[in-house]
Write a protein that holds these residues in place. Structure first.
Motif, PDB file in Angstrom:
ATOM      1  N   LEU A   1       0.846  -1.185   0.000  1.00  0.00           N
ATOM      2  CA  LEU A   1       0.000   0.000   0.000  1.00  0.00           C
ATOM      3  C   LEU A   1       0.884   1.238   0.000  1.00  0.00           C
ATOM      4  O   LEU A   1       1.620   1.489   0.950  1.00  0.00           O
ATOM      5  CB  LEU A   1      -0.924  -0.001   1.217  1.00  0.00           C
ATOM      6  N   LYS A   2       0.802   2.015  -1.073  1.00  0.00           N
ATOM      7  CA  LYS A   2       1.651   3.206  -1.232  1.00  0.00           C
ATOM      8  C   LYS A   2       1.068   4.416  -0.516  1.00  0.00           C
ATOM      9  O   LYS A   2       1.790   5.146   0.155  1.00  0.00           O
ATOM     10  CB  LYS A   2       1.822   3.499  -2.721  1.00  0.00           C
ATOM     11  N   GLU A   3      -0.229   4.629  -0.666  1.00  0.00           N
ATOM     12  CA  GLU A   3      -0.876   5.756   0.000  1.00  0.00           C
ATOM     13  C   GLU A   3      -2.382   5.543   0.051  1.00  0.00           C
ATOM     14  O   GLU A   3      -2.945   4.718  -0.673  1.00  0.00           O
ATOM     15  CB  GLU A   3      -0.556   7.080  -0.693  1.00  0.00           C
ATOM     16  N   THR A   4      -3.014   6.300   0.933  1.00  0.00           N
ATOM     17  CA  THR A   4      -4.469   6.298   1.054  1.00  0.00           C
ATOM     18  C   THR A   4      -4.972   7.703   0.790  1.00  0.00           C
ATOM     19  O   THR A   4      -4.512   8.660   1.422  1.00  0.00           O
ATOM     20  CB  THR A   4      -4.907   5.833   2.451  1.00  0.00           C
ATOM     21  N   ILE A   5      -5.913   7.830  -0.151  1.00  0.00           N
ATOM     22  CA  ILE A   5      -6.430   9.136  -0.560  1.00  0.00           C
ATOM     23  C   ILE A   5      -7.821   9.327   0.042  1.00  0.00           C
ATOM     24  O   ILE A   5      -8.698   8.470  -0.109  1.00  0.00           O
ATOM     25  CB  ILE A   5      -6.504   9.239  -2.089  1.00  0.00           C
ATOM     26  N   HIS A   6      -7.997  10.444   0.718  1.00  0.00           N
ATOM     27  CA  HIS A   6      -9.275  10.755   1.340  1.00  0.00           C
ATOM     28  C   HIS A   6     -10.012  11.807   0.508  1.00  0.00           C
ATOM     29  O   HIS A   6      -9.412  12.508  -0.284  1.00  0.00           O
ATOM     30  CB  HIS A   6      -9.055  11.274   2.765  1.00  0.00           C
ATOM     31  N   GLY A   7     -11.290  11.914   0.716  1.00  0.00           N
ATOM     32  CA  GLY A   7     -12.066  12.919  -0.008  1.00  0.00           C
ATOM     33  C   GLY A   7     -13.563  12.664   0.043  1.00  0.00           C
ATOM     34  O   GLY A   7     -14.346  13.578   0.279  1.00  0.00           O
ATOM     35  N   HIS A   8     -13.973  11.427  -0.171  1.00  0.00           N
ATOM     36  CA  HIS A   8     -15.405  11.097  -0.147  1.00  0.00           C
ATOM     37  C   HIS A   8     -15.894  10.909   1.288  1.00  0.00           C
ATOM     38  O   HIS A   8     -15.165  10.399   2.144  1.00  0.00           O
ATOM     39  CB  HIS A   8     -15.666   9.811  -0.937  1.00  0.00           C
ATOM     40  N   GLN A   9     -17.139  11.280   1.513  1.00  0.00           N
ATOM     41  CA  GLN A   9     -17.775  11.086   2.818  1.00  0.00           C
ATOM     42  C   GLN A   9     -18.632   9.829   2.854  1.00  0.00           C
ATOM     43  O   GLN A   9     -19.099   9.431   3.930  1.00  0.00           O
ATOM     44  CB  GLN A   9     -18.648  12.306   3.148  1.00  0.00           C
ATOM     45  N   PHE A  10     -18.819   9.211   1.698  1.00  0.00           N
ATOM     46  CA  PHE A  10     -19.624   7.997   1.601  1.00  0.00           C
ATOM     47  C   PHE A  10     -18.816   6.933   0.858  1.00  0.00           C
ATOM     48  O   PHE A  10     -17.781   7.233   0.259  1.00  0.00           O
ATOM     49  CB  PHE A  10     -20.944   8.269   0.866  1.00  0.00           C
ATOM     50  N   GLY A  11     -19.300   5.704   0.891  1.00  0.00           N
ATOM     51  CA  GLY A  11     -18.584   4.595   0.272  1.00  0.00           C
ATOM     52  C   GLY A  11     -18.407   4.761  -1.229  1.00  0.00           C
ATOM     53  O   GLY A  11     -19.315   5.232  -1.925  1.00  0.00           O
ATOM     54  N   ILE A  12     -17.254   4.335  -1.735  1.00  0.00           N
ATOM     55  CA  ILE A  12     -16.952   4.432  -3.159  1.00  0.00           C
ATOM     56  C   ILE A  12     -17.811   3.430  -3.935  1.00  0.00           C
ATOM     57  O   ILE A  12     -18.023   2.294  -3.500  1.00  0.00           O
ATOM     58  CB  ILE A  12     -15.459   4.133  -3.421  1.00  0.00           C
ATOM     59  N   THR A  13     -18.295   3.866  -5.102  1.00  0.00           N
ATOM     60  CA  THR A  13     -19.063   2.960  -5.965  1.00  0.00           C
ATOM     61  C   THR A  13     -18.299   2.577  -7.232  1.00  0.00           C
ATOM     62  O   THR A  13     -18.473   1.474  -7.747  1.00  0.00           O
ATOM     63  CB  THR A  13     -20.409   3.587  -6.380  1.00  0.00           C
ATOM     64  N   TYR A  14     -17.454   3.495  -7.751  1.00  0.00           N
ATOM     65  CA  TYR A  14     -16.757   3.173  -8.998  1.00  0.00           C
ATOM     66  C   TYR A  14     -15.549   4.075  -9.162  1.00  0.00           C
ATOM     67  O   TYR A  14     -15.515   5.209  -8.675  1.00  0.00           O
ATOM     68  CB  TYR A  14     -17.694   3.354 -10.209  1.00  0.00           C
ATOM     69  N   LEU A  15     -14.519   3.541  -9.849  1.00  0.00           N
ATOM     70  CA  LEU A  15     -13.338   4.302 -10.235  1.00  0.00           C
ATOM     71  C   LEU A  15     -13.101   4.101 -11.725  1.00  0.00           C
ATOM     72  O   LEU A  15     -13.290   3.003 -12.249  1.00  0.00           O
ATOM     73  CB  LEU A  15     -12.090   3.825  -9.483  1.00  0.00           C
ATOM     74  N   VAL A  16     -12.674   5.174 -12.393  1.00  0.00           N
ATOM     75  CA  VAL A  16     -12.276   5.069 -13.792  1.00  0.00           C
ATOM     76  C   VAL A  16     -11.146   6.060 -14.014  1.00  0.00           C
ATOM     77  O   VAL A  16     -11.068   7.101 -13.343  1.00  0.00           O
ATOM     78  CB  VAL A  16     -13.480   5.351 -14.735  1.00  0.00           C
ATOM     79  N   SER A  17     -10.255   5.749 -14.945  1.00  0.00           N
ATOM     80  CA  SER A  17      -9.098   6.619 -15.171  1.00  0.00           C
ATOM     81  C   SER A  17      -8.771   6.681 -16.655  1.00  0.00           C
ATOM     82  O   SER A  17      -9.168   5.826 -17.442  1.00  0.00           O
ATOM     83  CB  SER A  17      -7.876   6.103 -14.399  1.00  0.00           C
ATOM     84  N   ASN A  18      -8.029   7.726 -17.020  1.00  0.00           N
ATOM     85  CA  ASN A  18      -7.402   7.798 -18.338  1.00  0.00           C
ATOM     86  C   ASN A  18      -5.972   8.283 -18.136  1.00  0.00           C
ATOM     87  O   ASN A  18      -5.434   8.179 -17.026  1.00  0.00           O
ATOM     88  CB  ASN A  18      -8.211   8.680 -19.301  1.00  0.00           C
TER      89      ASN A  18
END
Length: 342
Positions: free
Chosen positions: A174-191
């Motif tokens: 585990l390199k790092e943990t990113i915070h920001g959302h107040q509720f559970g994550i539903t999806y991630l997408v990247s480009n």
């Protein structure tokens, strides 16, 4: 010409039926190095897959059963004891430049395997001590690869866990943990530039993948959670539990298009390089839309409806990013339906 779909006589069979969870279909598309397509769906504590050659003559089935970390790492999760039961919430084949992986986002843990599922590389147990007041269960959900060697997985606390992946071996950490959302994550997408994340409240966060700094926030619109995300051109495409699809400009977080797409919950969406957007939902419909222009001058046209009677559809993927052929998964079915463009 508008797209028309026809159900192929050749379906892809897997060992177990698909659970009713969003985005319950992942594929590893055929390439010059690998002349076969891998299909996979999640079922309770397992992930079941099928590898099909380009000509369809060779088919290999496989299955991965989630393991319990601690004590004996080879112990299968016993369904009779809730303390040890692990359910797969989302699964994805992840293609990083340095390595291809199978990632299972589960309750209580994140499990990383070699692409074919034969070797377990890493199990990361989720933190149970810092409970999120908005979530009553512990789970991981949302999977995306970024850069050369980083794997991102969301969790119930609204965090994004970033793992460093080596070219070979099991030295995953585990390199790092990113915070920001107040509720559970539903999806991630990247480009190549952005990491987009969504949560159960409908909030979407946009990050720069090089710095992981937050660029913009798209607030919830009607208290409906985001079920799936995709990126086309310079537009973020989001589907919602109320049947809506909305498109946003990542530069200013403004809405640039919306579609009243389905009568019930949308379970999955996917975009291809030609600007085709496919969506499936609990209303038994596959729908295709054509996107053109860009975020500043977006045009949306409806291309196709396809009704699969008595099938709650939980996953959809384009078989080829330059064509309209689709793979679709259905709740409680062990067949992946192939729809060919005609």
């Amino acid at each position: 010409m508008p797209v028309s779909l026809q159900k192929s006589l050749e379906t892809v069979s897997v060992k177990c039926s698909a659970s009713h969870i969003s985005n319950n279909l992942t594929i590893n598309r055929s390439s010059e190095l690998r002349r076969s397509t891998m299909y996979g769906v999640s079922h309770k504590s397992g992930f079941t897959m099928a590898t099909v050659s380009e000509d369809g003559t060779k088919r290999i089935q496989g299955q991965v059963i989630c393991r319990v970390a601690g004590g004996n790492s080879n112990t299968t999760a016993p369904e009779i004891d809730a303390r040890f039961t692990v359910y797969v919430i989302q699964a994805a084949f992840v293609n990083l430049p340095i390595r291809n992986l199978l990632v299972l986002a589960c309750t209580k843990s994140i499990q990383i395997y070699e692409l074919d599922g034969t070797t377990n590389l890493h199990i990361h147990m989720l933190d149970k001590n810092h409970s999120n007041k908005t979530e009553s269960s512990v789970y991981s959900r949302g999977i995306a690869g970024i850069g050369q060697n980083l794997l991102c997985v969301g969790n119930h606390q609204g965090e994004i866990l970033v793992f460093n992946i080596p070219p070979k071996g099991t030295n995953i950490f585990l390199k790092e943990t990113i915070h920001g959302h107040q509720f559970g994550i539903t999806y991630l997408v990247s480009n190549a530039n952005l990491l987009i994340s969504s949560d159960t409240s409908g909030v979407i966060l946009i990050r720069n993948i090089r710095t992981m700094s937050q660029i913009n926030t798209i607030p919830c619109i009607d208290e409906s959670g985001v079920t799936s995300l995709s990126i086309w051109n310079n537009c973020i495409v989001a589907s919602y539990a109320n049947g809506m699809i909305r498109l946003f400009d990542p530069e200013n977080a403004q809405i640039c298009g919306s579609i009243a797409a389905h009568a019930r919950c949308i379970n999955a969406i996917d975009c291809n390089e030609q600007g085709l957007l496919a969506s499936v939902g609990d209303d038994c419909f596959v729908r295709i839309w054509k996107l053109s222009g860009d975020a500043n001058n977006l045009q949306i046209t409806h291309e196709c409806n396809y009704h699969l009677e008595n099938n709650q559809l939980v996953g959809v993927k384009f078989l080829n990013l330059s064509r309209a052929d689709l793979a679709v998964s259905s709740y409680d079915s062990n067949e992946v339906i192939i729809l060919r463009a005609i």
